[in-house]
Motif scaffolding. Structure first.
Motif, PDB file in Angstrom:
ATOM      1  N   VAL A 137     135.102  -1.935  34.781  1.00  0.00           N
ATOM      2  CA  VAL A 137     135.788  -2.113  33.503  1.00  0.00           C
ATOM      3  C   VAL A 137     136.116  -3.584  33.266  1.00  0.00           C
ATOM      4  O   VAL A 137     135.995  -4.086  32.143  1.00  0.00           O
ATOM      5  CB  VAL A 137     137.057  -1.236  33.453  1.00  0.00           C
ATOM      6  CG1 VAL A 137     137.930  -1.621  32.274  1.00  0.00           C
ATOM      7  CG2 VAL A 137     136.674   0.232  33.361  1.00  0.00           C
ATOM      8  N   GLN A 138     136.534  -4.301  34.321  1.00  0.00           N
ATOM      9  CA  GLN A 138     136.829  -5.725  34.156  1.00  0.00           C
ATOM     10  C   GLN A 138     135.583  -6.496  33.750  1.00  0.00           C
ATOM     11  O   GLN A 138     135.648  -7.444  32.960  1.00  0.00           O
ATOM     12  CB  GLN A 138     137.390  -6.307  35.458  1.00  0.00           C
ATOM     13  CG  GLN A 138     137.798  -7.772  35.345  1.00  0.00           C
ATOM     14  CD  GLN A 138     138.899  -8.004  34.328  1.00  0.00           C
ATOM     15  OE1 GLN A 138     139.926  -7.327  34.360  1.00  0.00           O
ATOM     16  NE2 GLN A 138     138.703  -8.944  33.423  1.00  0.00           N
ATOM     17  N   SER A 139     134.417  -6.071  34.270  1.00  0.00           N
ATOM     18  CA  SER A 139     133.182  -6.747  33.866  1.00  0.00           C
ATOM     19  C   SER A 139     132.894  -6.518  32.384  1.00  0.00           C
ATOM     20  O   SER A 139     132.379  -7.408  31.699  1.00  0.00           O
ATOM     21  CB  SER A 139     132.003  -6.256  34.722  1.00  0.00           C
ATOM     22  OG  SER A 139     131.667  -4.918  34.421  1.00  0.00           O
ATOM     23  N   LEU A 140     133.253  -5.330  31.866  1.00  0.00           N
ATOM     24  CA  LEU A 140     133.083  -5.067  30.431  1.00  0.00           C
ATOM     25  C   LEU A 140     134.000  -5.964  29.605  1.00  0.00           C
ATOM     26  O   LEU A 140     133.605  -6.465  28.541  1.00  0.00           O
ATOM     27  CB  LEU A 140     133.386  -3.598  30.127  1.00  0.00           C
ATOM     28  CG  LEU A 140     132.493  -2.542  30.783  1.00  0.00           C
ATOM     29  CD1 LEU A 140     132.919  -1.150  30.331  1.00  0.00           C
ATOM     30  CD2 LEU A 140     131.024  -2.783  30.453  1.00  0.00           C
ATOM     31  N   ARG A 145     132.659  -6.651  25.809  1.00  0.00           N
ATOM     32  CA  ARG A 145     132.245  -5.344  25.295  1.00  0.00           C
ATOM     33  C   ARG A 145     133.436  -4.445  24.985  1.00  0.00           C
ATOM     34  O   ARG A 145     133.331  -3.521  24.178  1.00  0.00           O
ATOM     35  CB  ARG A 145     131.307  -4.669  26.300  1.00  0.00           C
ATOM     36  CG  ARG A 145     130.012  -5.452  26.507  1.00  0.00           C
ATOM     37  CD  ARG A 145     129.194  -4.913  27.668  1.00  0.00           C
ATOM     38  NE  ARG A 145     128.817  -3.521  27.478  1.00  0.00           N
ATOM     39  CZ  ARG A 145     128.145  -2.816  28.379  1.00  0.00           C
ATOM     40  NH1 ARG A 145     127.810  -3.379  29.535  1.00  0.00           N
ATOM     41  NH2 ARG A 145     127.827  -1.560  28.160  1.00  0.00           N
ATOM     42  N   ILE A 146     134.562  -4.661  25.664  1.00  0.00           N
ATOM     43  CA  ILE A 146     135.800  -3.956  25.347  1.00  0.00           C
ATOM     44  C   ILE A 146     136.948  -4.963  25.428  1.00  0.00           C
ATOM     45  O   ILE A 146     136.800  -6.033  26.035  1.00  0.00           O
ATOM     46  CB  ILE A 146     136.071  -2.766  26.288  1.00  0.00           C
ATOM     47  CG1 ILE A 146     136.255  -3.253  27.734  1.00  0.00           C
ATOM     48  CG2 ILE A 146     134.965  -1.727  26.206  1.00  0.00           C
ATOM     49  CD1 ILE A 146     136.672  -2.145  28.692  1.00  0.00           C
ATOM     50  N   THR A 147     138.073  -4.608  24.849  1.00  0.00           N
ATOM     51  CA  THR A 147     139.244  -5.475  24.913  1.00  0.00           C
ATOM     52  C   THR A 147     140.087  -5.130  26.138  1.00  0.00           C
ATOM     53  O   THR A 147     139.911  -4.071  26.749  1.00  0.00           O
ATOM     54  CB  THR A 147     140.106  -5.318  23.658  1.00  0.00           C
ATOM     55  OG1 THR A 147     140.657  -3.987  23.633  1.00  0.00           O
ATOM     56  CG2 THR A 147     139.281  -5.558  22.399  1.00  0.00           C
ATOM     57  N   ALA A 148     141.022  -6.007  26.450  1.00  0.00           N
ATOM     58  CA  ALA A 148     141.915  -5.741  27.579  1.00  0.00           C
ATOM     59  C   ALA A 148     142.739  -4.486  27.327  1.00  0.00           C
ATOM     60  O   ALA A 148     143.019  -3.714  28.255  1.00  0.00           O
ATOM     61  CB  ALA A 148     142.818  -6.948  27.815  1.00  0.00           C
ATOM     62  N   ASP A 149     143.139  -4.255  26.082  1.00  0.00           N
ATOM     63  CA  ASP A 149     143.900  -3.046  25.754  1.00  0.00           C
ATOM     64  C   ASP A 149     143.044  -1.800  25.941  1.00  0.00           C
ATOM     65  O   ASP A 149     143.544  -0.761  26.416  1.00  0.00           O
ATOM     66  CB  ASP A 149     144.408  -3.111  24.315  1.00  0.00           C
ATOM     67  CG  ASP A 149     145.535  -4.127  24.138  1.00  0.00           C
ATOM     68  OD1 ASP A 149     146.158  -4.485  25.166  1.00  0.00           O
ATOM     69  OD2 ASP A 149     145.766  -4.563  23.000  1.00  0.00           O
ATOM     70  N   GLU A 150     141.776  -1.871  25.570  1.00  0.00           N
ATOM     71  CA  GLU A 150     140.887  -0.722  25.745  1.00  0.00           C
ATOM     72  C   GLU A 150     140.627  -0.445  27.218  1.00  0.00           C
ATOM     73  O   GLU A 150     140.381   0.700  27.617  1.00  0.00           O
ATOM     74  CB  GLU A 150     139.565  -0.967  25.020  1.00  0.00           C
ATOM     75  CG  GLU A 150     139.681  -0.965  23.507  1.00  0.00           C
ATOM     76  CD  GLU A 150     138.402  -1.402  22.813  1.00  0.00           C
ATOM     77  OE1 GLU A 150     138.176  -0.970  21.666  1.00  0.00           O
ATOM     78  OE2 GLU A 150     137.627  -2.168  23.420  1.00  0.00           O
TER      79      GLU A 150
END
Length: 450
Positions: A137-140, A145-150
Motif C-alpha cells: 500500500v505504501q508503494s501505491l 495511485r492512492i492518497t495517504a487517507d485512502e
C-alpha cells in the motif's frame, strides 16, 4: 551530555488472536519491537528470536559508528538463525517478522527498520512518524495511485514487501538520529496504528504522562477500538542521565519473547462484555467468600431480603454474561478471513477460533484455487488463515492468490521452481518502497500478514 531512557513496554494478545506473535523490549540503551507473522508456522518464534538476539546490546556501550555495525550484525545473525530453523524444521517455512530497533549511543540513536511496524518521535509537542512502511500500500502511495487517507483503510494494507524471513537479502534500513533531552520515541505494532486514529495517538503521547501510563493507555484504546491483532507498545523518553530519577533499572520484555523465557508481560484488560461480566462475577464471589455465610452479630439472622439481593445479583451476572456472549458472537459474524477448505482456498465469515464444539465461522465462498498450487509462503499463510476487514477485501486477496497460483503453474510448466517467498506483487507496477533513511535495500517481495 550523557543520556538515558525512561522506558516502558506493553503487549496484549488483542481481541481475536489466540496467541501473541509480537515481541517487545525496553531497556536503558535499547528499544525494540518485532511483529511476527506466519500464524502457526512460527510468527511468535521469529519475533522472539530476533528480540533475543538484540537484547544483550542493552548491556554494551558503543560509539555511533560501532553501534550501527553492532546492531546490523545482530540483525543479520538473527536472520541467519531463522534460516537455520526453517532448514531444520520445514513446518516453520513462511515465518517472518518485522523489526524496529533503536539503540542509544552517547548522544546518537541508531534506528533499524524493516516491515510495516512504525516508530514515532515526539519533539516540542509535535508527533512525527520517522519510519516508512515497507508495504504494498505504501508503494501505491509513493506512486501516486492512492492518497495517504485512502491507504488507511485499504484492503491490502497487510501486505508487506520487506521483512526478516531468513532470506540472505532481508536487510533493514539503518539511520542515525541525534538524541535530545525531552524527546519521546514510540514503537508500535499495527495492532495500534491500524485501529487507533493518528490524532488520538498523538494526543495520548503528548499528554505528559509517564511512559508506563502512556503505554497502558494506548493498549487500552486499541482494545476499545476492537483491535483483532496483537498490540505492542514500546516507549522511551530521552533524559539527562545526571538528572534522571526513578527510571527503571531492569529491562522490560513483553509478548512472545516474555512467554518464551523473558521477564515481564502484561495482563489483558477486560473490555469485552463477557470479560466485564466475568470480573463482576469474581467480585461478587469475593464478597460472598469474605462473608463465609456467617451473619455478623449486628445483622441478626439472615432474612429473606438478603437472599433476594443475592439472587438479584446472580440474575444480573447471568444477564450480563448472556448478553455479552450474544454480542461477542454477533461481532464474530461481521469478520472475514481467507483459509483452506477441502484443499482449496475459501472465504470464511466469522473468526478462525472455535469455542469447544461451537464453530465461530463458516465457508461463505469456495473457490477453485488449489492450496497446493500456491507458493510455499502463501500456502502457509492460507493454512493458518488471513484475516480481512470486509468480504470485498477477502475476495481481493483471493484474486491475488489466484495470480500467485497461476504464476507458479507457468514456472513449473517451464521447468522452473516456484519461488516460495511470494516474490511477486499483485500488479506489475509494484516496487519496493523507497526509504527515507539511508541503508541497504533489497528486491521487492510481498508478504501477507495474518
Amino acid at each position: 551530555m550523557p543520556f538515558a531512557f525512561n522506558y516502558a513496554a506493553r503487549s496484549d494478545v488483542g481481541m481475536v488472536r489466540s496467541e501473541n506473535q509480537d515481541s517487545g523490549y525496553a531497556g536503558s540503551r535499547l528499544l525494540a519491537m518485532a511483529d511476527g507473522m506466519g500464524g502457526h508456522a512460527g510468527g511468535d518464534i521469529a519475533s522472539s528470536v530476533v528480540i533475543g538476539a538484540l537484547a544483550d546490546l542493552d548491556d554494551e556501550a558503543h560509539g555511533s559508528a560501532e553501534a550501527s555495525k553492532a546492531l546490523l550484525e545482530r540483525i543479520e545473525r538473527a536472520n541467519a538463525e531463522l534460516a537455520d530453523m526453517v532448514r531444520s524444521d520445514p513446518s516453520l517455512h513462511g515465518m517472518g517478522t518485522t523489526l524496529i530497533a533503536i539503540l542509544r549511543s552517547r548522544n546518537k540513536l541508531v534506528l533499524a527498520h524493516i516491515g510495516d511496524s512504525r516508530a514515532f518521535l515526539v519533539r516540542d509537542g509535535e508527533v512525527t512518524q520517522i519510519t516508512k512502511d515497507h508495504s504494498f500500500v505504501q508503494s501505491l502511495v509513493d506512486e501516486g495511485r492512492i492518497t495517504a487517507d485512502e491507504a488507511i483503510g485499504h484492503p491490502q494494507r497487510s501486505l508487506v514487501t520487506r521483512v526478516l524471513t531468513g532470506a540472505p537479502d532481508d536487510e533493514p534500513d539503518i539511520a542515525v538520529r541525534e538524541a535530545r533531552v525531552g524527546d519521546r520515541y514510540l514503537i508500535a505494532s499495527d495492532g495500534l496504528t491500524d485501529y487507533v486514529a493518528a490524532d488520538t495517538v498523538a494526543e495520548v503521547l503528548t499528554a505528559g504522562e509517564s511512559p508506563g501510563r502512556t503505554a497502558d493507555r494506548l493498549v487500552e484504546l486499541a482494545l476499545k477500538a476492537g483491535a483483532p491483532d496483537n498490540v505492542t507498545i514500546v516507549i522511551g523518553d530521552v533524559l539527562d542521565a545526571t538528572r534522571a530519577q526513578e527510571t527503571p533499572t531492569q529491562p522490560q520484555i513483553v509478548g512472545a519473547a516474555a512467554s518464551r523465557g523473558g521477564r515481564g508481560g502484561t495482563r489483558p484488560i477486560p473490555l469485552t462484555p463477557a470479560g466485564k461480566a466475568a470480573a463482576l462475577a469474581r467480585e461478587a464471589a469475593g464478597e460472598q467468600d469474605d462473608d463465609d455465610g456467617v451473619p455478623l452479630a449486628e445483622e441478626g439472622p439472615a432474612g429473606p431480603g438478603r437472599w433476594v439481593r443475592r439472587l438479584a445479583l446472580l440474575l444480573v451476572v447471568l444477564v450480563v454474561v448472556g448478553g455479552g456472549a450474544y454480542a461477542a458472537y454477533a461481532w464474530t459474524q461481521r469478520q472475514w478471513f481467507v483459509g483452506a477448505h477441502g484443499g482449496q482456498v475459501a472465504v470464511f465469515q466469522g473468526v478462525s477460533q472455535d469455542i469447544g464444539p461451537v464453530s465461530l465461522s463458516h465457508v461463505e465462498q469456495q473457490t477453485d484455487v488449489q492450496v497446493s498450487d500456491l507458493p510455499d509462503f502463501y500456502r502457509n499463510k492460507v493454512q493458518s488463515t488471513v484475516s480481512t476487514d470486509t468480504r470485498k477485501a477477502a475476495e481481493t486477496l483471493v484474486e491475488q492468490l489466484r495470480m500467485e497460483a497461476s504464476r507458479c503453474a507457468v514456472a513449473r510448466a517451464t521447468g522452473n521452481e516456484c519461488d516460495g517467498s511470494g516474490s511477486t506483487t499483485p500488479t506489475p507496477s509494484t516496487t519496493t518502497t523507497p526509504s527515507t533513511t539511508a541503508g541497504p535495500t533489497s528486491s521487492p517481495s510481498t508478504t501477507a500478514k495474518p
